[in-house]
Design a protein around this motif. Structure first.
Motif, PDB file in Angstrom:
ATOM      1  N   VAL A 218     -18.800  -7.234  26.186  1.00 47.01           N
ATOM      2  CA  VAL A 218     -17.296  -7.455  27.610  1.00 47.01           C
ATOM      3  C   VAL A 218     -16.762  -6.241  25.952  1.00 47.01           C
ATOM      4  CG1 VAL A 218     -15.797  -8.552  28.270  1.00 47.01           C
ATOM      5  CG2 VAL A 218     -17.816  -9.295  28.759  1.00 47.01           C
ATOM      6  N   PRO A 219     -15.608  -5.608  26.619  1.00 46.53           N
ATOM      7  CA  PRO A 219     -14.897  -5.756  25.275  1.00 46.53           C
ATOM      8  C   PRO A 219     -14.062  -6.145  25.240  1.00 46.53           C
ATOM      9  CG  PRO A 219     -14.964  -4.046  27.433  1.00 46.53           C
ATOM     10  CD  PRO A 219     -15.627  -5.259  27.424  1.00 46.53           C
ATOM     11  N   SER A 220     -13.848  -6.580  23.442  1.00 41.99           N
ATOM     12  CA  SER A 220     -12.730  -7.072  22.976  1.00 41.99           C
ATOM     13  C   SER A 220     -11.131  -7.150  23.095  1.00 41.99           C
ATOM     14  CB  SER A 220     -13.181  -7.472  21.436  1.00 41.99           C
ATOM     15  OG  SER A 220     -13.022  -5.070  20.967  1.00 41.99           O
ATOM     16  N   VAL A 221     -11.253  -5.966  24.241  1.00 40.57           N
ATOM     17  CA  VAL A 221      -9.446  -6.126  24.150  1.00 40.57           C
ATOM     18  C   VAL A 221      -9.763  -6.838  25.945  1.00 40.57           C
ATOM     19  CG1 VAL A 221      -9.964  -3.970  25.805  1.00 40.57           C
ATOM     20  CG2 VAL A 221      -7.980  -4.623  24.888  1.00 40.57           C
ATOM     21  N   VAL A 222     -10.325  -7.026  26.771  1.00 48.25           N
ATOM     22  CA  VAL A 222     -10.967  -7.266  28.066  1.00 48.25           C
ATOM     23  C   VAL A 222     -10.413  -8.934  27.248  1.00 48.25           C
ATOM     24  CG1 VAL A 222     -12.002  -8.492  30.100  1.00 48.25           C
ATOM     25  CG2 VAL A 222     -12.022  -5.480  28.936  1.00 48.25           C
ATOM     26  N   LEU A 223     -11.418  -9.371  26.759  1.00 51.04           N
ATOM     27  CA  LEU A 223     -11.131 -10.649  25.935  1.00 51.04           C
ATOM     28  C   LEU A 223      -9.844 -11.141  25.543  1.00 51.04           C
ATOM     29  CD1 LEU A 223     -14.201 -11.822  24.312  1.00 51.04           C
ATOM     30  CD2 LEU A 223     -13.529 -12.471  26.656  1.00 51.04           C
ATOM     31  N   GLY A 224      -8.742 -10.182  24.840  1.00 47.39           N
ATOM     32  CA  GLY A 224      -7.651 -10.465  24.212  1.00 47.39           C
ATOM     33  C   GLY A 224      -6.719 -10.454  25.574  1.00 47.39           C
ATOM     34  N   VAL A 225      -7.078  -9.553  26.972  1.00 46.37           N
ATOM     35  CA  VAL A 225      -5.223  -9.681  27.415  1.00 46.37           C
ATOM     36  C   VAL A 225      -6.251 -11.005  28.321  1.00 46.37           C
ATOM     37  CG1 VAL A 225      -5.382  -8.806  30.083  1.00 46.37           C
ATOM     38  CG2 VAL A 225      -5.882  -7.280  27.837  1.00 46.37           C
ATOM     39  N   PHE A 226      -7.572 -11.232  28.203  1.00 44.08           N
ATOM     40  CA  PHE A 226      -7.349 -12.947  28.866  1.00 44.08           C
ATOM     41  C   PHE A 226      -7.263 -13.346  28.603  1.00 44.08           C
ATOM     42  CE2 PHE A 226     -10.654 -16.162  29.233  1.00 44.08           C
ATOM     43  CZ  PHE A 226     -10.173 -16.616  30.523  1.00 44.08           C
ATOM     44  N   ALA A 227      -6.771 -13.729  27.168  1.00 41.00           N
ATOM     45  CA  ALA A 227      -6.227 -15.054  26.209  1.00 41.00           C
ATOM     46  C   ALA A 227      -4.978 -14.942  26.705  1.00 41.00           C
ATOM     47  CB  ALA A 227      -6.544 -14.672  24.515  1.00 41.00           C
ATOM     48  N   ILE A 228      -3.685 -13.912  27.066  1.00 38.84           N
ATOM     49  CA  ILE A 228      -2.429 -14.139  27.485  1.00 38.84           C
ATOM     50  C   ILE A 228      -1.871 -14.070  28.195  1.00 38.84           C
ATOM     51  CG2 ILE A 228      -1.855 -12.563  25.405  1.00 38.84           C
ATOM     52  CD1 ILE A 228      -1.639 -10.511  26.916  1.00 38.84           C
ATOM     53  N   SER A 229      -3.640 -13.174  29.758  1.00 41.61           N
ATOM     54  CA  SER A 229      -3.316 -13.493  30.834  1.00 41.61           C
ATOM     55  C   SER A 229      -3.874 -14.836  31.631  1.00 41.61           C
ATOM     56  CB  SER A 229      -3.997 -12.361  31.840  1.00 41.61           C
ATOM     57  OG  SER A 229      -5.083 -12.629  31.199  1.00 41.61           O
ATOM     58  N   PHE A 230      -5.036 -15.877  30.861  1.00 43.43           N
ATOM     59  CA  PHE A 230      -5.114 -17.076  30.916  1.00 43.43           C
ATOM     60  C   PHE A 230      -4.830 -18.129  30.500  1.00 43.43           C
ATOM     61  CE2 PHE A 230      -9.002 -19.779  32.275  1.00 43.43           C
ATOM     62  CZ  PHE A 230      -8.455 -20.045  33.352  1.00 43.43           C
ATOM     63  N   ILE A 231      -5.493 -18.408  29.622  1.00 44.76           N
ATOM     64  CA  ILE A 231      -6.260 -18.825  28.060  1.00 44.76           C
ATOM     65  C   ILE A 231      -4.545 -19.602  27.952  1.00 44.76           C
ATOM     66  CG2 ILE A 231      -6.759 -19.982  25.604  1.00 44.76           C
ATOM     67  CD1 ILE A 231      -8.830 -17.835  26.064  1.00 44.76           C
ATOM     68  N   THR A 232      -3.914 -19.004  27.586  1.00 43.12           N
ATOM     69  CA  THR A 232      -2.337 -18.828  26.494  1.00 43.12           C
ATOM     70  C   THR A 232      -1.520 -20.035  28.318  1.00 43.12           C
ATOM     71  OG1 THR A 232      -2.235 -18.315  25.431  1.00 43.12           O
ATOM     72  CG2 THR A 232      -0.172 -18.836  26.150  1.00 43.12           C
ATOM     73  N   PRO A 233      -1.205 -19.408  29.269  1.00 43.08           N
ATOM     74  CA  PRO A 233      -0.509 -19.543  30.562  1.00 43.08           C
ATOM     75  C   PRO A 233      -1.437 -20.577  31.196  1.00 43.08           C
ATOM     76  CG  PRO A 233      -1.428 -17.436  31.095  1.00 43.08           C
ATOM     77  CD  PRO A 233      -1.823 -17.611  29.917  1.00 43.08           C
ATOM     78  N   ALA A 234      -2.606 -20.956  31.408  1.00 47.56           N
ATOM     79  CA  ALA A 234      -3.461 -21.577  32.669  1.00 47.56           C
ATOM     80  C   ALA A 234      -3.654 -22.710  31.997  1.00 47.56           C
ATOM     81  CB  ALA A 234      -4.795 -20.877  33.222  1.00 47.56           C
TER      82      ALA A 234
END
Length: 306
Positions: A125-141
């Motif tokens: 999985v590209p690291s940029v995808v995990l970065g977006v996952f962090a700000i779109s799911f990990i932090t808000p949810a």
């Protein structure tokens, strides 16, 4: 019986020419690889020395990392890098080791053939995808449910995302180390009446401890060298204020290098701003080199031979 002389044992001129050509090609490739590596090291070292020889001591101890304003507080980047790497290892080490133990000791062969490729798929999985996952799911949810005052860009989410990225690496190396333990040790423990869990914890894990430590150190090196995840998730740009809180944003060594390497007006201002990019690269190189030496020393000290 036919007797062979020296002429019969000699290869044909064409074959000797092809062998010499292949030898020369491989020699050229080796020399080119070493030459390119030396040029990279020389470029980084020379520019890093330019920065180190011209920067003042007061510029290295400021309120944060603001290269355009001539503030190069290295402790800010070092502390942020260490915090995110530690959080990542707290996520990756238990999960990676547990996955490795299950795949090596408990999983059915058919199950292993399905789970291991699926686990390794996470590494692709590209690291940029995990970065977006962090700000779109990990932090808000996730994190916002436990911390009401958490920043949208924060080091805690970045550490968790980096940990997810490191899990397949630790799991793969650890499983190889566990499967390298001789089956005779497991059979001997079972013959003495030990249960499966006892054999795993008291026999297999201690026998593979050198490989497990190597997996952890390699994972830590991977975590401290991650760029895109921390650049996106932790809000690491070209500036960063010193803050020990994991709930706040903060730049790391790699994110600062990425911001300085964009080649835009972000490096305008102080004359040493761009040279600090090479200094950070040299610092990261020394950190990684040190971790490799430590890993080799630990593996040699704890290695078991069978």
């Amino acid at each position: 019986m036919t007797l062979l002389n020296a002429e019969d044992l000699q290869t044909s001129p064409g074959r000797r020419a092809r062998s010499a050509g292949a030898r020369g090609l491989f020699l050229f490739a080796s020399i080119a690889t070493v030459g390119v590596s030396c040029l990279i090291v020389w470029t980084i070292a020379s520019e890093a020395w330019t920065f180190a020889s011209q920067v003042e001591g007061s510029q290295l101890q400021t309120i944060g990392w603001f290269p355009r304003r001539g503030m190069f507080d290295l402790s800010t980047l070092l502390v942020n890098s260490a915090q995110i790497s530690v959080v990542a290892m707290l996520v990756a080490v238990p999960s990676g080791l547990a996955a490795a133990v299950y795949l090596s000791e408990y999983a059915h062969p058919k199950t292993r053939r399905v789970i291991k490729p699926t686990l390794e798929l996470l590494a692709s999985v590209p690291s940029v995808v995990l970065g977006v996952f962090a700000i779109s799911f990990i932090t808000p949810a996730v994190l916002s449910r436990f911390f009401e005052d958490i920043n949208f860009f924060n080091k805690l989410a970045a550490g968790i995302a980096v940990g997810l990225l490191v899990i397949p690496l630790i799991a793969s190396i650890s499983e190889d180390a566990l499967r390298a333990v001789p089956m005779a040790l497991r059979e001997a423990a079972s013959g003495l009446g030990a249960r499966k869990v006892t054999t795993t914890l008291r026999v297999v894990l201690p026998a593979a401890v050198s490989g497990l430590m190597a997996a952890i150190i390699v994972g830590f090196s991977r975590a401290i060298g991650e760029t895109m995840v921390v650049t996106i998730a932790s809000g690491g740009g070209d500036t960063s204020l010193f803050d020990l809180s994991l709930k706040e944003s903060g730049g790391t060594i790699t994110s600062a290098m990425a911001a300085l390497g964009f080649g835009t007006d972000q490096v305008a201002g102080n004359d040493l701003a761009f040279q600090s990019l090479y200094f950070l690269g040299a610092l990261l190189f020394l950190i990684t080199l040190g971790l490799n030496f430590i890993g080799n020393a630990v593996v040699r000290r704890m290695q078991e031979r069978y």
